[in-house]
Design an enzyme around this catalytic site. Structure first.
Site, PDB file in Angstrom:
ATOM      1  N   HIS A  63       0.657  -1.221  -0.054  1.00 11.71           N
ATOM      2  CA  HIS A  63       0.070   0.032   0.078  1.00 11.71           C
ATOM      3  C   HIS A  63       0.749   1.337   0.133  1.00 11.71           C
ATOM      4  O   HIS A  63       0.211   2.226  -0.060  1.00 11.71           O
ATOM      5  CB  HIS A  63      -0.925   0.018   1.169  1.00 11.71           C
ATOM      6  CG  HIS A  63      -1.871  -1.057   1.272  1.00 11.71           C
ATOM      7  ND1 HIS A  63      -2.627  -1.440   0.459  1.00 11.71           N
ATOM      8  CD2 HIS A  63      -2.078  -2.123   2.271  1.00 11.71           C
ATOM      9  CE1 HIS A  63      -3.413  -2.393   0.692  1.00 11.71           C
ATOM     10  NE2 HIS A  63      -3.281  -2.784   1.931  1.00 11.71           N
TER      11      HIS A  63
HETATM   12 ZN   LIG Z   1      -3.964  -7.393   3.264  1.00  8.64          ZN
END
Ligand SMILES: [Zn+2]
Length: 304
Positions: A63
Site C-alpha cells: 500500500h
Molecule cells: Zn492485506
C-alpha cells in the site's frame, strides 16, 4: 527515521507523510522494520540478476505510496523490488498479489507500464476500495475482486484459468508473488475463506515459470495462521513435503505465541499448534465469481 528516534511527529509531518495516524502509527521500529524489508527487496533485484528464487516474508507492503505511508506500509518493497530488477536490465515482470487487500501502491506505480503485468485477487468492498474489475491501466492490469466466503474451489479456477495462462502468455523475465496471509478463514481482517493450501498451490505453480522468482509476505493478522502459512510457503519453495504433524520444536514455538485482545487467541484450536496444513475449504463456484473470471478471461484471449 526522525519519527522513530523521537517517538512523536508534529501535526505538519502527520499531514504531509501520513505518519502518526491510526493506520500508520509511530512505534519503536517504525523505520527499521520496514527499511529491512525494503532493503531485502532492493537486494533481491541484485541477487536475482542471473536468476533464482528468493523468499522475503517480511516484504509485501503493497500500500505504500511514493511520498507517504499508507495502510501500515511505510515503504513499498514490491515497487522497490521491481525498480531494482530494472536496474539489472530485467524488463518484463509479472506481479501477482493474493493478499485480501488490493495493492493500490503497486498499481499506482506501474498501471501505466506495459512491461509490468499486474494480477490481483482481493476482497470486494474492502479498504483501500480500489482494484475494480473494470480497471485496465494500459491493458496489463487485471483486478479480480471477490465476495465474502471466497473458497479454495474458486481460487483453483482463478489459478488455472486466469493467473497461470496470463503469466504464461506474458512471458515474464521475473515473477513477484505477494503472498499475504489475510485471505484465510482465521484472519480477522477479511471475510474470505481460503485454506493455506490455496496459497501453496499458487506458490508452487508459479515456481519455474520465469527465470527469477521473488515471493513476498504481506498482510496477516492471526499469528498462528500467518506462521503456518508462510512456513508452508518456505517448504513449498524448497519442494519439501509438508508433514502431517509438526516436530516438537516447531510445536513449542506455536504454543508460545499469544494474541492479546482477541477471543480466538484465548482458546486456539489444537491444530494451530500441531500442523501447518489447513483442511481444504472447497465450496461452490458461485456465479458472480464465475462471471468476473469470464470477463477477465475474455481480455486474456483478446490479449494473446
Ligand atoms: Zn492485506
Amino acid at each position: 527515521m526522525k519519527a522513530e528516534a523521537e517517538g512523536i511527529v508534529s501535526d505538519e509531518v502527520r499531514k504531509r507523510y501520513n505518519l502518526g495516524t491510526h493506520a500508520n502509527p509511530v512505534f519503536g521500529e517504525m523505520y527499521r522494520r520496514p527499511a529491512t524489508a525494503a532493503g531485502a527487496a532492493i537486494w533481491a533485484g541484485e541477487h536475482l540478476k542471473d536468476g533464482g528464487v528468493l523468499y522475503s516474508p517480511a516484504g509485501g507492503t503493497h500500500h505504500g505510496m511514493p511520498d507517504h505511508a499508507n495502510g501500515f506500509c511505510y515503504f513499498n518493497d514490491p515497487v522497490l523490488a521491481i525498480l531494482a530488477m530494472r536496474e539489472y536490465g530485467v524488463r518484463r515482470i509479472a506481479y501477482i498479489d493474493i493478499d485480501a487487500h488490493h495493492p493500490d501502491g503497486v498499481e499506482h506505480a506501474f498501471a501505466t507500464d506495459p512491461e509490468v503485468l499486474m494480477i490481483s485477487v482481493h476482497e470486494e468492498r474492502r479498504w483501500p476500495f480500489k482494484g475494480h474489475l473494470e480497471d485496465r491501466g494500459v491493458g496489463s492490469v487485471f483486478n479480480l475482486p471477490v465476495p465474502r466466503g471466497f473458497n479454495d474451489t474458486e481460487m483453483e479456477a482463478i489459478r488455472e484459468e486466469l493467473i497461470l495462462p496470463l503469466v504464461q502468455a506474458f512471458r515474464p523475465e521475473a515473477i513477484i508473488l505477494q503472498c499475504g496471509a489475510d485471505a484465510v478463514t482465521e484472519d480477522p481482517l477479511s471475510r474470505l475463506m481460503l485454506s493455506n493450501n490455496a496459497h501453496w498451490a499458487i506458490v508452487d505453480a508459479l515456481n519455474g515459470m520465469a527465470p527469477r522468482y521473488l515471493v513476498l509476505g504481506g498482510g496477516g493478522y492471526n499469528p498462528w495462521s500467518v506462521g503456518r502459512l508462510w512456513t508452508g510457503v518456505w517448504g513449498t519453495l524448497l519442494k519439501r513435503e509438508i508433514p502431517e504433524r509438526l516436530a516438537s520444536e516447531a510445536e513449542a514455538i506455536l504454543r508460545q505465541l499469544s494474541w492479546p485482545g482477541r477471543a480466538a487467541g484465548r482458546n486456539p484450536p489444537e491444530h494451530w499448534f500441531t500442523t501447518l496444513r489447513d483442511a481444504p475449504r472447497e465450496g461452490e463456484f458461485r456465479t458472480d465469481v464465475h462471471g468476473r473470471l469470464d470477463a477477465l478471461c475474455a481480455r486474456l484471449k483478446a490479449w494473446t
